[in-house]
Write a protein that holds these residues in place. Structure first.
Motif, PDB file in Angstrom:
ATOM      1  N   ILE A  66       0.837  -1.201   0.000  1.00 58.48           N
ATOM      2  CA  ILE A  66       0.000   0.000   0.000  1.00 58.48           C
ATOM      3  C   ILE A  66       0.872   1.251   0.000  1.00 58.48           C
ATOM      4  O   ILE A  66       0.616   2.210  -0.750  1.00 58.48           O
ATOM      5  CB  ILE A  66      -0.939  -0.004   1.221  1.00 58.48           C
ATOM      6  N   VAL A  67       1.907   1.243   0.844  1.00 59.62           N
ATOM      7  CA  VAL A  67       2.808   2.397   0.904  1.00 59.62           C
ATOM      8  C   VAL A  67       3.488   2.618  -0.442  1.00 59.62           C
ATOM      9  O   VAL A  67       3.615   3.748  -0.915  1.00 59.62           O
ATOM     10  CB  VAL A  67       3.867   2.197   2.016  1.00 59.62           C
ATOM     11  N   ALA A  68       3.906   1.511  -1.076  1.00 62.01           N
ATOM     12  CA  ALA A  68       4.562   1.627  -2.381  1.00 62.01           C
ATOM     13  C   ALA A  68       3.623   2.230  -3.416  1.00 62.01           C
ATOM     14  O   ALA A  68       4.025   3.077  -4.225  1.00 62.01           O
ATOM     15  CB  ALA A  68       5.051   0.257  -2.840  1.00 62.01           C
ATOM     16  N   VAL A  69       2.356   1.808  -3.384  1.00 64.85           N
ATOM     17  CA  VAL A  69       1.373   2.341  -4.338  1.00 64.85           C
ATOM     18  C   VAL A  69       1.139   3.831  -4.082  1.00 64.85           C
ATOM     19  O   VAL A  69       1.084   4.637  -5.022  1.00 64.85           O
ATOM     20  CB  VAL A  69       0.046   1.560  -4.242  1.00 64.85           C
ATOM     21  N   VAL A  70       0.990   4.201  -2.797  1.00 60.06           N
ATOM     22  CA  VAL A  70       0.752   5.609  -2.454  1.00 60.06           C
ATOM     23  C   VAL A  70       1.922   6.474  -2.907  1.00 60.06           C
ATOM     24  O   VAL A  70       1.734   7.553  -3.495  1.00 60.06           O
ATOM     25  CB  VAL A  70       0.518   5.767  -0.934  1.00 60.06           C
ATOM     26  N   VAL A  71       3.136   6.009  -2.640  1.00 57.71           N
ATOM     27  CA  VAL A  71       4.323   6.767  -3.053  1.00 57.71           C
ATOM     28  C   VAL A  71       4.363   6.914  -4.570  1.00 57.71           C
ATOM     29  O   VAL A  71       4.669   7.980  -5.105  1.00 57.71           O
ATOM     30  CB  VAL A  71       5.612   6.076  -2.538  1.00 57.71           C
ATOM     31  N   ALA A  72       4.035   5.825  -5.279  1.00 56.92           N
ATOM     32  CA  ALA A  72       4.037   5.874  -6.740  1.00 56.92           C
ATOM     33  C   ALA A  72       3.010   6.880  -7.265  1.00 56.92           C
ATOM     34  O   ALA A  72       3.279   7.646  -8.195  1.00 56.92           O
ATOM     35  CB  ALA A  72       3.754   4.486  -7.310  1.00 56.92           C
ATOM     36  N   VAL A  73       1.809   6.884  -6.635  1.00 55.08           N
ATOM     37  CA  VAL A  73       0.760   7.823  -7.062  1.00 55.08           C
ATOM     38  C   VAL A  73       1.207   9.263  -6.831  1.00 55.08           C
ATOM     39  O   VAL A  73       0.998  10.143  -7.688  1.00 55.08           O
ATOM     40  CB  VAL A  73      -0.551   7.541  -6.297  1.00 55.08           C
ATOM     41  N   ILE A  74       1.835   9.517  -5.680  1.00 53.66           N
ATOM     42  CA  ILE A  74       2.302  10.871  -5.371  1.00 53.66           C
ATOM     43  C   ILE A  74       3.355  11.308  -6.382  1.00 53.66           C
ATOM     44  O   ILE A  74       3.326  12.442  -6.884  1.00 53.66           O
ATOM     45  CB  ILE A  74       2.868  10.935  -3.934  1.00 53.66           C
ATOM     46  N   LEU A  75       4.281  10.408  -6.700  1.00 53.66           N
ATOM     47  CA  LEU A  75       5.328  10.742  -7.664  1.00 53.66           C
ATOM     48  C   LEU A  75       4.739  11.035  -9.036  1.00 53.66           C
ATOM     49  O   LEU A  75       5.144  11.985  -9.715  1.00 53.66           O
ATOM     50  CB  LEU A  75       6.346   9.598  -7.755  1.00 53.66           C
ATOM     51  N   VAL A  76       3.761  10.214  -9.449  1.00 49.88           N
ATOM     52  CA  VAL A  76       3.113  10.436 -10.743  1.00 49.88           C
ATOM     53  C   VAL A  76       2.385  11.777 -10.752  1.00 49.88           C
ATOM     54  O   VAL A  76       2.444  12.530 -11.738  1.00 49.88           O
ATOM     55  CB  VAL A  76       2.133   9.288 -11.063  1.00 49.88           C
ATOM     56  N   ALA A  77       1.710  12.090  -9.629  1.00 53.45           N
ATOM     57  CA  ALA A  77       0.975  13.358  -9.545  1.00 53.45           C
ATOM     58  C   ALA A  77       1.928  14.551  -9.619  1.00 53.45           C
ATOM     59  O   ALA A  77       1.633  15.554 -10.284  1.00 53.45           O
ATOM     60  CB  ALA A  77       0.171  13.413  -8.247  1.00 53.45           C
ATOM     61  N   LEU A  78       3.076  14.447  -8.949  1.00 52.83           N
ATOM     62  CA  LEU A  78       4.050  15.538  -8.982  1.00 52.83           C
ATOM     63  C   LEU A  78       4.597  15.743 -10.385  1.00 52.83           C
ATOM     64  O   LEU A  78       4.740  16.872 -10.855  1.00 52.83           O
ATOM     65  CB  LEU A  78       5.195  15.254  -7.999  1.00 52.83           C
ATOM     66  N   VAL A  79       4.904  14.626 -11.047  1.00 51.91           N
ATOM     67  CA  VAL A  79       5.423  14.723 -12.417  1.00 51.91           C
ATOM     68  C   VAL A  79       4.364  15.317 -13.342  1.00 51.91           C
ATOM     69  O   VAL A  79       4.650  16.182 -14.174  1.00 51.91           O
ATOM     70  CB  VAL A  79       5.873  13.338 -12.931  1.00 51.91           C
ATOM     71  N   ALA A  80       3.115  14.849 -13.184  1.00 50.67           N
ATOM     72  CA  ALA A  80       2.023  15.357 -14.026  1.00 50.67           C
ATOM     73  C   ALA A  80       1.818  16.845 -13.797  1.00 50.67           C
ATOM     74  O   ALA A  80       1.578  17.607 -14.743  1.00 50.67           O
ATOM     75  CB  ALA A  80       0.737  14.594 -13.730  1.00 50.67           C
ATOM     76  N   TYR A  81       1.903  17.278 -12.537  1.00 52.12           N
ATOM     77  CA  TYR A  81       1.725  18.702 -12.234  1.00 52.12           C
ATOM     78  C   TYR A  81       2.796  19.544 -12.926  1.00 52.12           C
ATOM     79  O   TYR A  81       2.508  20.587 -13.506  1.00 52.12           O
ATOM     80  CB  TYR A  81       1.780  18.936 -10.717  1.00 52.12           C
ATOM     81  N   GLU A  82       4.045  19.046 -12.852  1.00 52.90           N
ATOM     82  CA  GLU A  82       5.132  19.783 -13.487  1.00 52.90           C
ATOM     83  C   GLU A  82       4.938  19.873 -14.995  1.00 52.90           C
ATOM     84  O   GLU A  82       5.247  20.876 -15.624  1.00 52.90           O
ATOM     85  CB  GLU A  82       6.482  19.108 -13.171  1.00 52.90           C
ATOM     86  N   LEU A  83       4.419  18.772 -15.581  1.00 56.54           N
ATOM     87  CA  LEU A  83       4.249  18.739 -17.030  1.00 56.54           C
ATOM     88  C   LEU A  83       3.033  19.530 -17.497  1.00 56.54           C
ATOM     89  O   LEU A  83       3.054  20.153 -18.565  1.00 56.54           O
ATOM     90  CB  LEU A  83       4.132  17.281 -17.511  1.00 56.54           C
ATOM     91  N   LEU A  84       1.955  19.492 -16.683  1.00 61.20           N
ATOM     92  CA  LEU A  84       0.699  20.081 -17.120  1.00 61.20           C
ATOM     93  C   LEU A  84       0.475  21.502 -16.615  1.00 61.20           C
ATOM     94  O   LEU A  84      -0.360  22.221 -17.151  1.00 61.20           O
ATOM     95  CB  LEU A  84      -0.477  19.203 -16.656  1.00 61.20           C
ATOM     96  N   ALA A  85       1.196  21.889 -15.543  1.00 61.31           N
ATOM     97  CA  ALA A  85       1.003  23.239 -15.009  1.00 61.31           C
ATOM     98  C   ALA A  85       1.378  24.271 -16.076  1.00 61.31           C
ATOM     99  O   ALA A  85       2.401  24.137 -16.744  1.00 61.31           O
ATOM    100  CB  ALA A  85       1.890  23.449 -13.769  1.00 61.31           C
TER     101      ALA A  85
END
Length: 234
Positions: A66-85
């Motif tokens: 669960i922790v691994a999935v949460v960390v992965a989701v956070i990392l994906v969200a951060l990358v997406a924010y940087e790309l889409l902002a």
């Protein structure tokens, strides 16, 4: 487990602790413990060390997953924010045009200001830092108002809802005399990609962005005066 004599100093040490003893007490000595410990003793030490390691339960494995999935989701969200902002408006690009109604009933059009430098402040009457910014703006307005157009745009980041009445109350309280406008639908805010207040844009006489200043530290009186002198040739 039996004790063994240290091959360097001769002291008796538990066989399982012999390696640590030699490493800590005789770090410069090159000792091959395989010559001191029998194969059976080496095997027993390995088995004991393995048994002492806590086994990971099913619940533990599930939690790690669960922790691994949460960390992965956070990392994906951060990358997406940087790309889409949306990227910030760079100096040298044309300032987006806008036409807004000021709280005194007049119309403020950036296009009509072409040929004259403009200071555009994005603010909120409830923003503490916008309130702290007023003295610096008032000072530079007194020195540059004959050469620079000033306009403040309330983008209502903080509650309660801002109205012309509330903004005029702000103007009266702080003694400011340049136009203040509301930004219905946040169209101007989005065009300028503003996400915090106060944010100030200095626009030159050709309608090109000269500088963006975010926060009161960046938009200090000295920095404002320096930028306005640059766009007015003063």
């Amino acid at each position: 487990m039996a004790t063994k004599k240290c091959p360097v100093c001769g002291v008796s040490v538990k066989a399982e602790n012999l390696e640590r003893h030699v490493r800590n007490q005789h770090p410069k000595e090159k000792v091959d413990l395989r010559e001191t410990l029998s194969e059976e003793e080496q095997r027993e030490i390995k088995e004991k060390r393995s048994a002492s390691r806590p086994a990971l339960t099913r619940g533990g494995r599930r939690m790690l997953a669960i922790v691994a999935v949460v960390v992965a989701v956070i990392l994906v969200a951060l990358v997406a924010y940087e790309l889409l902002a949306p990227p910030k408006l760079e100096p040298g690009t044309g300032a987006p045009l806008f036409t807004l109604s000021s709280t005194d009933g007049t119309t403020v059009s950036l296009a009509s200001y072409k040929g004259t430098p403009v200071l555009v402040e994005f603010m909120d009457v409830d923003c503490y830092y916008c309130q702290q910014e007023v003295p610096a703006l008032t000072s530079v307005y007194a020195n540059f108002s004959t050469r620079v157009r000033f306009v403040s745009i309330d983008i209502n980041i903080e509650s309660p809802t801002d109205t012309a009445t509330r903004i005029d109350g702000f103007r009266t309280a702080y003694g400011t005399s340049w136009p203040y406008c509301l930004d219905p639908g946040r169209t101007v805010q989005n065009a300028y990609k503003v996400d915090s207040t106060p944010t100030i844009f200095i626009i030159d006489r050709n309608g090109t962005i000269y500088k963006e200043m975010v926060g009161i530290a960046d938009a200090s009186e000295a920095n404002l005066a320096l930028a306005l002198n640059a766009v007015t040739g003063g």
